[in-house]
Scaffold this motif. Structure first.
Motif, PDB file in Angstrom:
ATOM      1  N   GLU A  83       9.787 -17.621   7.005  1.00 22.68           N
ATOM      2  CA  GLU A  83      10.871 -18.573   6.764  1.00 22.68           C
ATOM      3  C   GLU A  83      10.375 -20.006   6.961  1.00 22.68           C
ATOM      4  N   MET A  85       7.945 -21.657   5.512  1.00 25.14           N
ATOM      5  CA  MET A  85       6.511 -21.986   5.437  1.00 25.14           C
ATOM      6  C   MET A  85       6.212 -22.833   4.201  1.00 25.14           C
ATOM      7  N   LEU A  86       5.170 -23.678   4.335  1.00 23.54           N
ATOM      8  CA  LEU A  86       4.713 -24.490   3.191  1.00 23.54           C
ATOM      9  C   LEU A  86       4.033 -23.610   2.152  1.00 23.54           C
ATOM     10  N   ARG A 104      -2.569  -6.127  -1.321  1.00 26.35           N
ATOM     11  CA  ARG A 104      -1.727  -6.453  -2.477  1.00 26.35           C
ATOM     12  C   ARG A 104      -0.250  -6.266  -2.130  1.00 26.35           C
ATOM     13  N   GLU A 108       2.605  -9.177  -2.164  1.00 25.96           N
ATOM     14  CA  GLU A 108       3.856  -9.087  -2.935  1.00 25.96           C
ATOM     15  C   GLU A 108       5.070  -9.226  -2.019  1.00 25.96           C
ATOM     16  N   HIS A 111       5.422 -12.860  -1.036  1.00 27.82           N
ATOM     17  CA  HIS A 111       5.827 -13.675  -2.178  1.00 27.82           C
ATOM     18  C   HIS A 111       7.308 -13.458  -2.477  1.00 27.82           C
ATOM     19  N   ASN A 112       7.793 -12.255  -2.187  1.00 29.98           N
ATOM     20  CA  ASN A 112       9.223 -11.993  -2.389  1.00 29.98           C
ATOM     21  C   ASN A 112      10.071 -12.672  -1.317  1.00 29.98           C
ATOM     22  N   TYR A 113       9.566 -12.676  -0.064  1.00 29.95           N
ATOM     23  CA  TYR A 113      10.309 -13.360   1.002  1.00 29.95           C
ATOM     24  C   TYR A 113      10.433 -14.852   0.678  1.00 29.95           C
ATOM     25  N   ALA A 114       9.334 -15.439   0.308  1.00 31.45           N
ATOM     26  CA  ALA A 114       9.315 -16.882   0.077  1.00 31.45           C
ATOM     27  C   ALA A 114       8.302 -17.181  -1.023  1.00 31.45           C
ATOM     28  N   PRO A 115       8.754 -17.371  -2.229  1.00 25.40           N
ATOM     29  CA  PRO A 115       7.805 -17.567  -3.335  1.00 25.40           C
ATOM     30  C   PRO A 115       7.144 -18.941  -3.309  1.00 25.40           C
ATOM     31  N   THR A 116       6.445 -19.202  -2.227  1.00 29.67           N
ATOM     32  CA  THR A 116       5.724 -20.475  -2.089  1.00 29.67           C
ATOM     33  C   THR A 116       4.291 -20.268  -2.578  1.00 29.67           C
TER      34      THR A 116
END
Lengths: 179, 276
Positions: A83, A85-86, A104, A108, A111-116
């Motif tokens: 939560e 994150m940059l 992998r 994934e 990236h789903n939690y935070a697509p940064t």
């Protein structure tokens, strides 16, 4: 004082703790415990909650580096850590193909939690049985635009390079969104 | 650098996909307690295969693939003292025993069978040697790997592995950017063709399963095969939330001031890390 954070994630024994230790200005607050599981006995201790490092940027800004626990049973921590994150670094042990599928899956999930923005750090590239970066790219099914970087987590310059590349990716994405 | 591991951790389908996509040239050596298999690739295509304890000579392959009767095999064998595969191939073509295509088809069939057999090897170490090639006197072929990968992936029945490979049926599929691959050259089953018809980032895998009346296991298996063959890629369904800029929250359009502040923040971090 403003603070921002980046997350360093990856499978068990990928080198996350070493990575943070190499650049943190404080002793890494590490919550390592002795390994109990037979399957995971490739090292003596592992991170069970998180690693925590700090880099003071200037008088008003501090960057925190959080390392996630690598073992699957602590994945409930990942969402909390991601939560705000940059961006994040996915560490992969280039010498252990048995961990690529998990890497992998972690990638994934994060990236789903935070697509940064994120980069992949191919650790232990100084070892003879390390996989090539381009082979790793295919094995991890990374798109051509995802950076996969040579890394030796115990070397400060190598870690700096990974962090800088992540920051360049963050800048590039900001430009892209602004267009 | 090394490309080595164990088929238990990195499956043969994944390995062939890597060799195919990276256009690798060299030899894959797979070992079991009883035998070793050498599979040679040129530019990501199957060129030659040899099982350690088998006679991989052309005459033997023609016999094993039923191109020669046992009597013909014995007769020819008795006359080819010291002749290598290329010389024998030329002799057989010139003597009108076979066409060049007959010989290449037999070799392809034999090499593909050798690779197929490897799919039953589960816990076997492998390594890839970039500078190991078949002997010069051996006849090599050029076989695309996609069909071999697709066929072998059809045999993957392990739901656990499929769940790992395709964690969510809410993902979509899109065609991979492979300009040199023509899907019409591939041997797809009727179910695979039905799935291919629905591949579009707008359709989730679950929607495709519903439209094609396939079970979760079947759709995962087909999607896995197509992914392993490098034909399609997993993607987020079109219309899902766009990536956020910072902090993992769905981004609202930034004002110029916000953008300037954020760029400044990132640049401060960059400068600091450079100076570490």
């Amino acid at each position: 004082m403003q603070s921002v954070k980046m997350v360093v994630t990856g499978p068990f024994n990928a080198g996350k703790t070493e990575f943070i230790r190499s650049v943190s200005e404080i002793d890494v607050v590490s919550t390592e415990r002795r390994i109990s599981s037979q399957a995971e006995q490739v090292k003596d201790a592992t991170t069970v909650a998180m690693d925590f490092g700090r880099i003071s940027i200037d008088d008003n800004l501090v960057l925190y580096l959080f390392g996630t626990p690598g073992q699957k049973r602590f994945d409930f921590m990942w969402e909390i850590l991601s939560e705000g994150m940059l961006g994040f670094v996915v560490m992969v042990d280039s010498t252990r193909p048995e961990t690529f599928r998990e890497a992998r899956s972690i990638l994934e999930t994060f990236h789903n939690y935070a697509p940064t923005p994120y980069v992949v750090a191919a650790n232990k590239q100084d070892q003879g049985d390390a996989w090539d970066l381009e082979d790793l790219r295919i094995a991890l099914r990374l798109s051509a635009h995802v950076k996969i970087l040579n890394c030796i987590a115990t070397r400060k310059e190598s870690v700096k390079n990974v962090l800088l590349e992540l920051l360049y990716s963050i800048l590039a994405e900001m430009d892209l969104i602004a267009l | 650098m090394a490309l080595k591991g164990n088929l238990q951790d990195f499956t043969l389908a994944q390995l062939l996909n890597l060799i195919n996509l990276a256009h690798k040239t060299g030899t894959l050596v797979v070992e079991s307690p009883n035998e070793s298999v050498w599979v040679f690739f040129r530019g990501g295509k199957l060129a030659y295969a040899q099982t350690g304890n088998e006679d991989g000579s052309l005459i033997n392959i023609l016999h094993r693939t039923n191109r020669l009767t046992t009597a013909q095999y014995r007769g020819i064998r008795a006359r080819i003292n010291g002749m290598n595969d290329k010389e024998l191939g030329l002799l057989l073509i010139n003597a009108n025993y076979f066409t060049q295509q007959d010989i290449l088809t037999s070799l392809q069939s034999y090499f593909i069978d050798t690779v197929r057999r490897l799919f039953t090897w589960i816990n076997s170490p492998f390594h890839f040697e970039n500078d190991l090639f078949p002997p010069d006197d051996k006849i090599t072929v050029r076989v695309n790997l996609e069909n071999i990968i697709l066929e072998s992936s059809r045999q993957v029945r392990e739901m656990e592995q499929l769940n790992d490979e395709i964690p969510s049926l809410e993902m979509a599929l899109k065609f991979a950017d492979r300009p040199n691959t023509n899907i019409h050259n591939l041997t797809l089953s009727s179910e695979e063709w039905r799935v291919v018809n629905f591949i579009n980032p707008k359709n989730t895998i679950r929607q495709i399963a519903l439209a094609t009346n396939l079970s979760d296991l079947d759709i995962r298996q087909i999607a896995y095969g197509l992914i392993q063959a490098g034909l399609v890629e997993l993607t987020k369904p079109a219309g899902s939330p766009t990536p956020s800029l910072i902090g993992g929250r769905t981004s609202l359009p930034m004002t110029t001031t916000q953008k300037t502040e954020r760029v400044s923040l990132i640049n401060r971090i960059i400068n600091r890390i450079r100076s570490l």
